[in-house]
Design a protein around this motif. Structure first.
Motif, PDB file in Angstrom:
ATOM      1  N   LEU A  31       0.837  -1.207   0.000  1.00 12.68           N
ATOM      2  CA  LEU A  31       0.000   0.000   0.000  1.00 12.68           C
ATOM      3  C   LEU A  31       0.872   1.258   0.000  1.00 12.68           C
ATOM      4  O   LEU A  31       0.578   2.224  -0.716  1.00 12.68           O
ATOM      5  N   ALA A  32       1.919   1.243   0.804  1.00 12.36           N
ATOM      6  CA  ALA A  32       2.797   2.410   0.889  1.00 12.36           C
ATOM      7  C   ALA A  32       3.476   2.675  -0.451  1.00 12.36           C
ATOM      8  O   ALA A  32       3.623   3.836  -0.867  1.00 12.36           O
ATOM      9  N   GLU A  33       3.867   1.624  -1.132  1.00 18.80           N
ATOM     10  CA  GLU A  33       4.488   1.782  -2.443  1.00 18.80           C
ATOM     11  C   GLU A  33       3.483   2.337  -3.451  1.00 18.80           C
ATOM     12  O   GLU A  33       3.813   3.222  -4.253  1.00 18.80           O
ATOM     13  N   ALA A  34       2.243   1.837  -3.393  1.00 19.76           N
ATOM     14  CA  ALA A  34       1.210   2.298  -4.316  1.00 19.76           C
ATOM     15  C   ALA A  34       0.783   3.734  -4.026  1.00 19.76           C
ATOM     16  O   ALA A  34       0.354   4.465  -4.934  1.00 19.76           O
ATOM     17  N   GLN A  35       0.905   4.160  -2.776  1.00 20.68           N
ATOM     18  CA  GLN A  35       0.539   5.533  -2.421  1.00 20.68           C
ATOM     19  C   GLN A  35       1.449   6.546  -3.121  1.00 20.68           C
ATOM     20  O   GLN A  35       1.026   7.672  -3.416  1.00 20.68           O
ATOM     21  N   LYS A  36       2.673   6.134  -3.413  1.00 21.78           N
ATOM     22  CA  LYS A  36       3.646   7.048  -4.007  1.00 21.78           C
ATOM     23  C   LYS A  36       3.194   7.565  -5.371  1.00 21.78           C
ATOM     24  O   LYS A  36       3.431   8.734  -5.715  1.00 21.78           O
ATOM     25  N   ASP A  37       2.541   6.727  -6.173  1.00 20.38           N
ATOM     26  CA  ASP A  37       2.094   7.170  -7.503  1.00 20.38           C
ATOM     27  C   ASP A  37       0.569   7.257  -7.604  1.00 20.38           C
ATOM     28  O   ASP A  37       0.027   7.329  -8.702  1.00 20.38           O
ATOM     29  N   LYS A  38      -0.092   7.241  -6.435  1.00 17.11           N
ATOM     30  CA  LYS A  38      -1.550   7.376  -6.348  1.00 17.11           C
ATOM     31  C   LYS A  38      -2.300   6.155  -6.894  1.00 17.11           C
ATOM     32  O   LYS A  38      -3.522   6.220  -7.108  1.00 17.11           O
ATOM     33  N   SER A  39      -1.589   5.058  -7.145  1.00 21.44           N
ATOM     34  CA  SER A  39      -2.304   3.824  -7.487  1.00 21.44           C
ATOM     35  C   SER A  39      -3.270   3.499  -6.356  1.00 21.44           C
ATOM     36  O   SER A  39      -4.388   3.044  -6.570  1.00 21.44           O
ATOM     37  N   PHE A  40      -2.793   3.747  -5.133  1.00 30.00           N
ATOM     38  CA  PHE A  40      -3.646   3.738  -3.949  1.00 30.00           C
ATOM     39  C   PHE A  40      -3.614   5.135  -3.372  1.00 30.00           C
ATOM     40  O   PHE A  40      -2.547   5.768  -3.322  1.00 30.00           O
ATOM     41  N   ASP A  41      -4.778   5.623  -2.940  1.00 32.00           N
ATOM     42  CA  ASP A  41      -4.794   6.935  -2.301  1.00 32.00           C
ATOM     43  C   ASP A  41      -5.638   6.867  -1.038  1.00 32.00           C
ATOM     44  O   ASP A  41      -6.795   6.420  -1.066  1.00 32.00           O
ATOM     45  N   TYR A  42      -5.049   7.301   0.054  1.00 31.20           N
ATOM     46  CA  TYR A  42      -5.694   7.223   1.363  1.00 31.20           C
ATOM     47  C   TYR A  42      -6.909   8.137   1.438  1.00 31.20           C
ATOM     48  O   TYR A  42      -6.858   9.296   1.028  1.00 31.20           O
ATOM     49  N   SER A  43      -8.005   7.610   2.011  1.00 31.26           N
ATOM     50  CA  SER A  43      -9.244   8.385   2.136  1.00 31.26           C
ATOM     51  C   SER A  43      -9.722   8.530   3.574  1.00 31.26           C
ATOM     52  O   SER A  43     -10.896   8.800   3.810  1.00 31.26           O
ATOM     53  N   GLY A  44      -8.822   8.341   4.532  1.00 30.16           N
ATOM     54  CA  GLY A  44      -9.201   8.551   5.927  1.00 30.16           C
ATOM     55  C   GLY A  44      -9.500   7.270   6.675  1.00 30.16           C
ATOM     56  O   GLY A  44      -9.552   6.174   6.106  1.00 30.16           O
ATOM     57  N   ARG A  45      -9.718   7.426   7.979  1.00 34.81           N
ATOM     58  CA  ARG A  45      -9.881   6.270   8.871  1.00 34.81           C
ATOM     59  C   ARG A  45     -11.261   5.636   8.815  1.00 34.81           C
ATOM     60  O   ARG A  45     -11.400   4.445   9.087  1.00 34.81           O
ATOM     61  N   TYR A  46     -12.273   6.432   8.522  1.00 36.92           N
ATOM     62  CA  TYR A  46     -13.641   5.938   8.650  1.00 36.92           C
ATOM     63  C   TYR A  46     -14.293   5.825   7.270  1.00 36.92           C
ATOM     64  O   TYR A  46     -13.666   5.346   6.334  1.00 36.92           O
ATOM     65  N   ASP A  47     -15.527   6.249   7.133  1.00 32.53           N
ATOM     66  CA  ASP A  47     -16.209   6.054   5.850  1.00 32.53           C
ATOM     67  C   ASP A  47     -16.566   7.351   5.137  1.00 32.53           C
ATOM     68  O   ASP A  47     -17.303   7.346   4.160  1.00 32.53           O
ATOM     69  N   SER A  48     -16.021   8.474   5.617  1.00 33.60           N
ATOM     70  CA  SER A  48     -16.376   9.758   5.008  1.00 33.60           C
ATOM     71  C   SER A  48     -15.849   9.899   3.584  1.00 33.60           C
ATOM     72  O   SER A  48     -16.339  10.720   2.817  1.00 33.60           O
ATOM     73  N   GLY A  49     -14.855   9.089   3.225  1.00 33.78           N
ATOM     74  CA  GLY A  49     -14.285   9.198   1.890  1.00 33.78           C
ATOM     75  C   GLY A  49     -15.004   8.396   0.824  1.00 33.78           C
ATOM     76  O   GLY A  49     -14.596   8.402  -0.345  1.00 33.78           O
ATOM     77  N   PHE A  50     -16.088   7.723   1.189  1.00 34.14           N
ATOM     78  CA  PHE A  50     -16.755   6.858   0.212  1.00 34.14           C
ATOM     79  C   PHE A  50     -17.314   7.644  -0.976  1.00 34.14           C
ATOM     80  O   PHE A  50     -17.417   7.127  -2.086  1.00 34.14           O
ATOM     81  N   GLY A  51     -17.637   8.911  -0.758  1.00 31.20           N
ATOM     82  CA  GLY A  51     -18.150   9.744  -1.836  1.00 31.20           C
ATOM     83  C   GLY A  51     -17.182   9.905  -2.998  1.00 31.20           C
ATOM     84  O   GLY A  51     -17.587  10.276  -4.107  1.00 31.20           O
ATOM     85  N   ARG A  52     -15.903   9.620  -2.771  1.00 27.62           N
ATOM     86  CA  ARG A  52     -14.932   9.691  -3.861  1.00 27.62           C
ATOM     87  C   ARG A  52     -15.250   8.645  -4.936  1.00 27.62           C
ATOM     88  O   ARG A  52     -14.912   8.830  -6.110  1.00 27.62           O
ATOM     89  N   PHE A  53     -15.890   7.553  -4.514  1.00 34.16           N
ATOM     90  CA  PHE A  53     -16.279   6.528  -5.485  1.00 34.16           C
ATOM     91  C   PHE A  53     -17.525   6.953  -6.255  1.00 34.16           C
ATOM     92  O   PHE A  53     -17.541   6.971  -7.486  1.00 34.16           O
ATOM     93  N   THR A  54     -18.577   7.302  -5.551  1.00 34.46           N
ATOM     94  CA  THR A  54     -19.825   7.658  -6.234  1.00 34.46           C
ATOM     95  C   THR A  54     -19.674   8.918  -7.076  1.00 34.46           C
ATOM     96  O   THR A  54     -20.381   9.094  -8.072  1.00 34.46           O
ATOM     97  N   ALA A  55     -18.724   9.792  -6.717  1.00 36.76           N
ATOM     98  CA  ALA A  55     -18.476  11.004  -7.502  1.00 36.76           C
ATOM     99  C   ALA A  55     -17.624  10.734  -8.738  1.00 36.76           C
ATOM    100  O   ALA A  55     -17.442  11.614  -9.580  1.00 36.76           O
ATOM    101  N   GLY A  56     -17.075   9.513  -8.831  1.00 33.81           N
ATOM    102  CA  GLY A  56     -16.279   9.155  -9.998  1.00 33.81           C
ATOM    103  C   GLY A  56     -14.806   9.487  -9.881  1.00 33.81           C
ATOM    104  O   GLY A  56     -14.064   9.376 -10.851  1.00 33.81           O
ATOM    105  N   GLU A  57     -14.353   9.871  -8.681  1.00 35.78           N
ATOM    106  CA  GLU A  57     -12.947  10.232  -8.501  1.00 35.78           C
ATOM    107  C   GLU A  57     -12.061   9.008  -8.338  1.00 35.78           C
ATOM    108  O   GLU A  57     -10.956   8.946  -8.892  1.00 35.78           O
ATOM    109  N   CYS A  58     -12.525   8.036  -7.536  1.00 34.02           N
ATOM    110  CA  CYS A  58     -11.792   6.787  -7.330  1.00 34.02           C
ATOM    111  C   CYS A  58     -12.576   5.659  -7.994  1.00 34.02           C
ATOM    112  O   CYS A  58     -13.704   5.366  -7.580  1.00 34.02           O
ATOM    113  N   PRO A  59     -12.013   4.991  -9.007  1.00 32.71           N
ATOM    114  CA  PRO A  59     -12.766   3.974  -9.732  1.00 32.71           C
ATOM    115  C   PRO A  59     -12.954   2.664  -8.983  1.00 32.71           C
ATOM    116  O   PRO A  59     -13.803   1.856  -9.353  1.00 32.71           O
ATOM    117  N   ILE A  60     -12.167   2.441  -7.934  1.00 35.71           N
ATOM    118  CA  ILE A  60     -12.325   1.262  -7.084  1.00 35.71           C
ATOM    119  C   ILE A  60     -12.273   1.721  -5.635  1.00 35.71           C
ATOM    120  O   ILE A  60     -11.375   2.462  -5.247  1.00 35.71           O
TER     121      ILE A  60
END
Length: 443
Positions: free
Chosen positions: A242-271
């Motif tokens: 995960l840390a390696e993927a964070q470097k190029d945004k292959s993985f991007d952290y969205s916080g500890r809880y569930d407030s970041g789920f809107g990034r999916f429905t908004a089309g920002e994070c495809p998975i």
């Protein structure tokens, strides 16, 4: 005045007196059953509907649901109310609060005992074992009543996957990391994939899905003297990836809880990894083709995938109530377990059916053919019979411990600590919290 008229007036007066007397006589008292919960929006509507249906189906009891805040707030309110002698009859508690409820001596009445004392038909085998196992003793005795159960699934933007040549979501972690890298190069530069509830996925579910322990003593289910094992080879390798993927945004952290789920429905994070209970949100908000898929696994781990563990909450019966009140609670739980009612609750809320019969009914009705996303978490939970490593967690202070784990994960993602160092420190700090809980619970 004529005698006949006098008699008529007397009879009229007698009739009025009888009417007044009847009006003054109270009806048979209805026993109120207080139900504190943490559901909002459509799920709050479902809670109110269930109470209304039960109240209309009989005349002896009245269930009164009350929203008491989020899961943590509801738990704290219930504990404070018990100490003050004003606890509700039923309290909804999220799954990570299970150890806290079990340690509160005298504060709860176990469900298996409640149903037995009330003479209500009750067969623990009628419920999905992956759900009831979380809320049962090692002898299989159910301590609380499963209510809204969910699991972690992978929500995927199928349009985005199609653009990189994939017809379905990746099945393994190596394939997911590869796909995420392609996604950042094809329209999603800031997020290949992300997750809500960062510790639930990357420690708790990861471990269960690969049949490795989070802690000794069957993840705490066999005793309070448990110690963490979250710093094993699998967990360290995964956090490093995960840390390696964070470097190029292959993985991007969205916080500890569930407030970041809107990034999916908004089309920002495809998975996006998130609760299966997010179904209603995705269905109403996503403007692209989507699907829910099982969590990926590492193919080099023997026997993977195993089974997932549940999220959501259960209903705890508080101690110190009258026998007749407990009888009403038992009847309400029997009411909730009805096959048709469970199937409807599952199909309208997105939470899983708690009984085998409700699941089989939904399959027989062809529901999953039209709504395949809602069967994914059930298949995850029932993928294989639960083991000591995948039955669930029963760790004291787990809500607070999740924040501690998240701190160490965040340090790794920010490049401040190596994965092994972070998880070693997470285990050490977490074990100190476990010893504190063990000491307090033993008083």
């Amino acid at each position: 005045m004529a005698p006949t008229q006098t008699i008529r007036i007397a009879l009229a007066g007698l009739g009025l007196a009888t009417t007044l007397a009847a009006a003054a006589t109270p009806a048979l008292a209805v026993t109120e059953l207080q139900w504190w919960h943490a559901m909002t929006g459509a799920n709050n509507d479902a809670v109110n509907r269930l109470a209304d249906e039960f109240n209309a189906a009989q005349s002896d009891y009245k269930v009164v649901p009350t929203y008491k805040g989020n899961y943590g707030e509801t738990l704290n309110a219930g504990i404070a109310a018990f100490r003050a002698g004003t606890a509700p009859h039923i309290m909804q508690v999220f799954e990570v609060g299970t150890a806290t409820m079990m340690s509160a001596k005298g504060a709860v009445k176990p469900v298996y005992q409640l149903m037995k004392d009330a003479g209500e038909p009750f067969d623990p085998n009628a419920y999905l074992p992956a759900i009831t196992g979380y809320y049962s003793t090692t002898k299989g005795e159910m301590l609380s009543f499963p209510f809204n159960s969910s699991s972690m699934v992978m929500w995927a933007n199928l349009d985005a996957l199609k653009a990189i040549g994939l017809s379905e979501p990746p099945k393994t972690w190596p394939d997911l990391f590869a796909a995420a890298k392609k996604l950042t190069q094809n329209g999603f530069p800031n997020c290949g994939f992300s997750t809500t509830w960062v510790t639930w996925l990357n420690i708790e579910q990861l471990s269960a899905w690969h049949n490795v322990p989070v802690a000794t003593k069957a993840n705490g289910m066999d005793g309070l003297d448990t110690t963490l094992e979250i710093n094993g080879p699998l967990q360290v390798k995964h956090l490093g990836n995960l840390a390696e993927a964070q470097k190029d945004k292959s993985f991007d952290y969205s916080g500890r809880y569930d407030s970041g789920f809107g990034r999916f429905t908004a089309g920002e994070c495809p998975i996006m990894f998130g609760s299966s209970g997010s179904y209603g949100n995705v269905k109403s908000a996503a403007k692209f083709a989507w699907a829910a898929a099982p969590m990926p696994y590492y193919p080099d781990v023997p026997g993977a995938p195993q089974n997932s563990i549940i999220g959501g909450a259960s209903l705890w019966v508080m101690g110190g109530k009258k026998p007749d009140e407990y009888k009403g609670v038992a009847k309400f739980f029997s009411f909730l377990s009805d096959t048709d009612r469970q199937a409807k609750l599952h199909q309208t809320t997105g939470y899983m059916p708690i009984t085998k019969a409700a699941y089989e009914k939904s399959k027989a009705d062809g529901f999953y053919a039209k709504n395949p996303a809602l069967e994914v978490p059930i298949k995850e939970l029932t993928n294989k019979p639960p083991t000591e490593n995948s039955r669930g967690l029963r760790l004291g202070n787990l809500p607070q411990m999740r924040d501690l784990w998240a701190e160490e994960i965040e340090a790794t993602l920010a490049g401040k600590k190596a994965a092994k160092q972070a998880l070693d420190e997470a285990a050490t700090r977490g074990n100190a919290m476990l010893r504190q809980f063990e000491k307090q619970a033993g008083r």
